[in-house]
Design an enzyme around this catalytic site. Structure first.
Site, PDB file in Angstrom:
ATOM      1  N   ALA B  20      40.795  -2.010  40.482  1.00 32.68           N
ATOM      2  CA  ALA B  20      39.705  -1.292  40.546  1.00 32.68           C
ATOM      3  C   ALA B  20      39.869  -0.106  39.339  1.00 32.68           C
ATOM      4  CB  ALA B  20      39.537  -0.284  41.887  1.00 32.68           C
ATOM      5  N   CYS B  21      38.692   0.195  38.816  1.00 33.62           N
ATOM      6  CA  CYS B  21      39.015   1.024  37.647  1.00 33.62           C
ATOM      7  C   CYS B  21      37.897   1.620  37.130  1.00 33.62           C
ATOM      8  CB  CYS B  21      39.673   0.292  36.494  1.00 33.62           C
ATOM      9  SG  CYS B  21      40.676  -1.213  37.228  1.00 33.62           S
ATOM     10  N   GLY B  22      38.106   2.621  36.089  1.00 30.13           N
ATOM     11  CA  GLY B  22      37.016   3.209  35.105  1.00 30.13           C
ATOM     12  C   GLY B  22      37.223   2.745  33.782  1.00 30.13           C
ATOM     13  N   SER B 184      41.194   3.544  33.348  1.00 26.60           N
ATOM     14  CA  SER B 184      41.937   4.212  34.190  1.00 26.60           C
ATOM     15  C   SER B 184      41.883   3.403  35.333  1.00 26.60           C
ATOM     16  CB  SER B 184      41.058   5.509  34.739  1.00 26.60           C
ATOM     17  OG  SER B 184      39.970   5.467  35.061  1.00 26.60           O
TER      18      SER B 184
END
Lengths: 513, 387, 270
Positions: B20-22, B184
């Site tokens: 899961a991320c940015g 990220s």
């Protein structure tokens, strides 16, 4: 208007199939009091002026008539009518195909999986003390079964040691329950008002928690809020600030063991005025919860919802997540812990339901025994086990299962079907029809009033009490005086089954080793 | 103390890693190069999307003096691993220059990062394929070595830590490029493997990804038929290889490639003209195993045929993606959230979210050739308004 | 002792410290402290992606809370909110008004996906466009009727699963400070699975855009009575000419049945 998936070419072109059950009357004993015709809610029995007659196609073998007959004059039999024997296309498969080709529909079912998959619990035996250390007497000596639900800290800091450390002090919110057993989630809607009330009264008396289910909390039940885990499911039924701030803990339901990947399902027959009010949907409409939460499409979205709930409750209340046991349950659980959950409930594939497509109920998910093992193991490897309390559900049938699942790594178990049975359910698998003759899985007022709340709640209390005593008996025999020392203690289990791979997966030695 | 390997994959049974991320990225349309502080700022505000277990960056236009060489930037466990790799490379390629990548000491322990600028021997007919094979060989045969990136005039910096920590570790403020990507991460498997962070790279195709590819097994087996080895156990890997396969090897345009990866549903195809219907059905028929299923938003950067930045979401738009153009019209930004754009560029001439499954494509020197608002097969003129 | 009335001046809270955005926890805690101190009109400055602003805040009509947001609020703006009014001077992100019970949210810009998810009451007014799955699973009961209005257009699955409430898409766009009509206000799969509530689209809706179980219905007096006050409030919020909005005809979408999936399942025991 686009029609619903035009599946049925033409529905209701049903086959002639024999009824599954036969109602047999002992005409000599029958005194024609007609109590059976009133008691049957499925329309199977009637009086034709001369005698009681049965429409066997309507019978679901709930046994209400048989048990209410003052003369014990009724016997329900599984119809011995058979098709020509075929090992592969057995009677069950043939009936399923007849039903589907006749109706064009997806077969609905309730309760839990009823296929003969192997029970791993039944291949495990528990150790006892002999000579080398003493067993403990539960009747005369303390054996403690209290459990705390919530996040714990990796360590306590020195300043805390010098004061009176209570649970409230700068410690994540935790709830104390008197035994490692809670009532799982059954929504008002899937079960009746009286059934819910019986459960919550019992939870309060016992000093444990009960799940609200996804239907919200009826206003009459708020007096039990300190013993209720409020569920937030994808339909968000009944979720307002009173609910969020009222309950003792909050659980985000991602899935349940009976139907992994599916949302809740309350057939329109059970959506009465009361349900319409609690759920805020039109009366008579099917309360279909969306399959995912529509604000959770990825692990970080779950972290977001957990964050939102903690922010809303100002970090005072444990927030947990319930998932169905599926193949990747271990990394999923790890993600959930890292997303900030205080407790996780893992629901095995045998879990019960008020309504689910039969094919999903019977074929999707994995057993709770291996799921708990995998999750417990993974969280320990990542050194985050103490961050959560783990509940195990999905067919914990009696206290032996409870003990074994704690030994495999769970903190506590949650049960639903045994609680229903304690209230009088005979597991006829017809909950989805809303005609429960026992007043448990129905919304019809005339049926609901058959369930005596006082009696039912006392029976649930008895169940919990007797399981707790059995737990203490076995703990005593094992020489353990606190249930904390049983958790994850796989060393006290031995495997006696036929498949050594299972023992390996469970991390349990084979008997004799 | 047990030695951790940064480059070797840990033995984690056969589990998939959930991410899961940015994501964030931008391209300066006039080619103006700037350092990594802007993209570091963009990713820093997406902190809620990460959990400190992975961050990374990619930069394009960074080696003007060595722009014709392949830059193999490697993640190495230690000196011995570096020596092994060097020995291997000397046999295979001409090393024009090599140097240690300077790093800070904010992360302990940390791997050795080394880069080699190489030329492929003239006798090799297909230098790109040669480098791809070389990279796959390094991953499977040389212990303690992992190739972060293998393209020309670009580099990937990534590792295990918060995105801003990784930015500081690699000192990305000392590199300048006209196009940057940032990521990220919020993985759910045991931390410790630097190679598992994003961007994933093959040659000059770099991918940062938010979401989960549910078609991973199918995509992987399809790519394996074409000779790719999917060893990195993270679904993002297949996205990078699919772009390499479709764009470089099969020479399909960016728009056609995206139409393969996120094709229209059949009820959308039914509303098209006969010619388009035929074409799209052929694409689906032929490239079914390449379809990307599951929630995702990705940013892809590449050098060829024209340096471009691509943003794409899944067909149901289950992951966020926002694009924006700077006030002066020179920079196209893309990220998971508008706050990342506004943080570095408070004035934006345009901000929009794309339509599901439709790419936003910005080309160096050209501008937006696809705004991601409607399905295109051919590039459209820039300057059209977002509805 | 006199009960102190709520302070009428705006309390300004900055969401940045030393040019770095503060965390959402800190920002929301400041909001709660401000309310505890009876400063119930709060102006947030330089908001940049902070989430959960307004989460769970409760107030009554007599004792209102007003929050003005300058900047970009992050996901879940007004989640579980029950009563306050929030105005955003710009765009918002995903999940605006998630499971909201009461109150008003005004967005002077676009919102993204899943705004009004499981909304139970209150109002959301968006000046610009919305993303996917707007108003998904909105509910209603008696007087608790949520309302969500998009000034622009919504993307696919507008009103999916709707069980109650009122959804509007007006198909308007601001261009050089005057209002024009967009080509279309909605996208395919409109109202898929709707079994309660009403959707009003300004302009026509191609039949192929209707989702499962959604049906075009005739307008009645009742509908005009419902729409007029909503459009009036929308116009006031964004200073748009009401008449321009009402010039174009609306299409009304309702459930084809309250049990669109009734024939889908068969309940007989096997």
């Amino acid at each position: 208007m686009r029609e619903v998936i035009a599946m049925a070419v033409e529905s209701n072109i049903r086959h002639n199939i024999p009824p599954k059950f036969f109602v047999q009357f002992n005409r000599e004993r029958c005194i024609l009091c007609k109590r059976c015709t009133i008691n049957c809610s499925y329309g199977a029995l009637s009086f034709n002026g001369e005698r009681i007659i049965a429409d066997n196609y309507q019978c679901v073998m709930c046994l209400r008539c048989a048990l209410m007959c003052p003369q014990a004059a009724i016997k329900i039999e599984v119809n011995s009518f058979q098709y020509a024997p075929h090992y592969n296309y057995d009677d069950r498969i043939r009936r399923i195909i007849y039903e589907q080709s006749g109706s064009g529909g997806v077969l609905l079912a309730s309760s839990g999986c009823d296929l003969p998959y192997h029970h791993i619990f039944d291949d495990l035996l528990i150790d006892a003390c002999q000579v080398t250390n003493p067993s403990i007497d539960p009747l005369r000596e303390p054996i403690e079964t209290r459990v705390f639900v919530g996040q714990k800290l990796p360590q306590l800091t020195p300043e805390m040691d010098s004061r009176d450390v209570t649970l409230e002090m700068e410690f994540p919110p935790n709830l104390e329950i008197q035994e490692p057993l809670i009532v799982g989630h059954m929504s008002i809607g899937s079960i009746s008002y009286n059934a819910c009330l019986s459960i919550y009264k019992a939870a309060q008396e016992i000093g444990t928690l009960a799940g609200s289910g996804e239907g919200g909390l009826h206003k009459d039940f708020y007096k039990y809020k300190n013993y209720i885990i409020g569920e937030i499911a994808s339909g968000r039924f009944g979720v307002d600030m009173k609910y969020i701030k009222g309950v003792a803990a909050i659980e985000i339901k991602i899935g349940q063991g009976a139907k992994p990947g599916h949302g809740g399902h309350l057939p329109g027959e059970k959506v009465t005025k009361m349900i319409s009010e609690t759920r805020m949907i039109p009366q008579g409409s099917d309360a279909l919860s969306p399959y995912p939460h529509h604000d959770i499409y990825s692990i970080e979205d779950l972290a977001q919802l957990i964050g939102a709930l903690k922010e809303t409750t100002e970090y005072q209340v444990p927030v947990g997540v319930k998932i169905a046991a599926v193949h990747n349950v271990a990394p999923i659980a790890s993600g959930i812990v890292r997303a900030g959950a205080d407790f996780i409930t893992i629901d095995g594939f045998r879990g019960g339901t008020g309504a689910a497509p039969r094919i999903v109920r019977d074929h999707v998910g994995i057993p709770i025994e291996v799921a708990i093992t995998a999750v417990d193991q993974r969280l320990r490897e990542e050194q985050i086990r103490q961050n959560v309390t783990i509940f195990a559900g999905g067919s914990i049938r009696y206290s032996a299962d409870l003990i074994k699942i704690i030994a495999l790594g769970a903190d506590a178990a949650e049960v639903c079907t045994p609680v229903l049975i304690a209230m009088g359910c005979t597991v006829c698998q017809s909950c989805h029809r809303g005609l429960c003759a026992w007043g448990i899985a129905t919304q019809r007022a005339d049926l609901v009033q058959r369930l005596d709340v006082n009696l039912a709640s006392k029976r649930i209390m008895n169940l919990f009490k007797s399981w707790n005593e059995e737990l203490r008996e076995i703990l005593g025999a094992m020489g353990i005086d606190s249930v904390e020392s049983l958790r994850g203690n796989k060393d006290r289990l031995r495997y006696v089954g036929a498949n050594p791979k299972i023992a390996e997966v469970l991390g349990v030695k084979h008997a004799g080793e | 103390m047990k030695k951790i390997s940064f480059a070797n994959m840990p033995h984690l049974k056969d589990d998939k890693v959930f991410d899961a991320c940015g994501i964030a990225g931008f391209i300066n349309l006039d080619g103006q190069c700037e350092n990594g502080s802007k993209v570091k700022q963009m990713i820093s505000i997406l902190k809620e999307r990460e959990n400190g277990l992975g961050g990374g960056f990619a930069v394009y236009g960074v080696w003007p003096e060595f722009q014709d060489q392949y830059c193999l930037q490697l993640l190495l466990d230690d000196e011995t691993a570096k020596e092994r790799v060097e020995e291997y490379l000397k046999k295979k390629v001409n090393i024009v220059k090599d140097e240690q990548c300077p790093v800070s000491h904010n992360i302990h322990p940390a791997p050795l990062i080394w880069r080699f600028f190489v030329d492929v021997p003239a006798k090799e007919e297909n230098p790109d394929d040669f480098i791809v094979e070389l990279v796959m060989a390094i991953h499977s045969e040389i212990a303690g070595a992992f190739c972060l990136s293998s393209g020309k005039n670009m580099a990937v910096f990534k590792g295990n830590g918060w995105a801003t920590e990784i930015a500081d570790f690699y000192k990305i403020e000392q590199y300048k490029g006209f196009m940057w990507l940032a990521h990220s991460r919020f993985p759910t498997n045991t931390p410790g493997w630097w190679g598992g962070a994003h961007p994933f790279n093959i040659l000059d195709y770099s991918v940062v990804h938010n979401g989960e590819i549910t078609s991973y097994g199918t995509n992987r087996r399809y790519l394996e038929m074409w000779g790719y080895k999917c060893k990195l156990r993270t679904d993002t890997e297949v996205i990078a290889y699919l772009f390499d396969l479709l764009m470089r090897k099969q020479k399909l345009s960016k728009l056609v490639t995206c139409n393969i990866l996120t094709p229209p549903y059949y009820n959308e195809i039914e509303r098209m003209t006969t010619g388009e219907q035929h074409f799209f059905k052929l694409l689906r028929m032929n490239y079914g195993p390449a379809i990307l299923n599951g929630p995702f938003s990705i940013l892809v950067a590449c050098n060829r045929p024209v340096p471009s930045l691509i943003g794409l979401t899944d067909r149901k738009k289950l992951r966020p993606l926002i694009a924006g153009i700077s006030g002066d019209g020179n920079t196209v930004y893309m990220s998971s959230e508008e706050s990342a754009l506004r943080y570095v560029s408070p004035e934006l001439s345009m901000v929009w979210a794309p339509t599901a499954g439709t790419p936003i494509i910005a080309e160096l020197g050209v501008g937006l050739i696809s705004q991601g608002t409607e399905r295109l097969l051919r590039p459209q003129k820039i300057g059209a308004e977002i509805a | 002792m006199l009960e102190s009335k709520a302070i009428l001046d705006w309390n300004t809270i900055s969401a940045k410290r030393n040019s770095t955005p503060i965390s959402y926890k800190e920002l929301n805690a400041s909001i709660r402290t401000s309310i505890k101190n009876n400063q119930r009109r709060i102006k947030l400055m330089e908001v940049l992606g902070q989430r959960f602003i307004g989460a769970g805040l409760e107030c009554t009509e007599k004792d209102p809370i007003e929050i003005e947001i300058n900047g970009i609020p992050g996901n879940d703006l007004g989640i579980f909110m029950d009563g306050p009014t929030i105005t955003v001077k710009g765009n918002a992100e995903d999940q605006v008004g998630n499971t909201m019970n009461n109150g008003t949210i005004i967005i002077e810009g676009d919102c993204r996906d899943v705004a009004g998810l499981s909304m139970r009451g209150g109002k959301i007014f968006v000046e610009g466009n919305g993303g996917y799955r707007i108003g998904i699973h909105m509910k209603e009961y008696q007087s608790q009727i949520p309302i969500l209005v998009l000034g622009g257009a919504g993307k696919e699955f507008f009103g999916e699963y709707m069980a109650g409430g009122i959804l509007l898409a007006l198909g308007l766009k601001f261009k050089n400070s005057h209002v024009v009509n967009l080509e279309r206000a909605v996208s395919p799969n409109l109202g898929s699975g709707i079994h309660g509530g009403k959707i009003y689209i300004r302009g026509d809706v191609p039949d192929s855009y209707l989702g499962v179980g959604a049906m075009k219905t005739r307008f009645s007096e009742e509908d005009i009575k419902i729409l007029l006050p909503i459009i009036s409030e929308f116009s006031k919020n964004f200073k748009i000419d009401e008449d321009f909005i009402l010039e174009k005809a609306f299409t009304k979408i309702t459930p084809g049945s309250h049990r669109p999936f009734a024939g889908y399942y068969t309940a007989k025991p096997i």
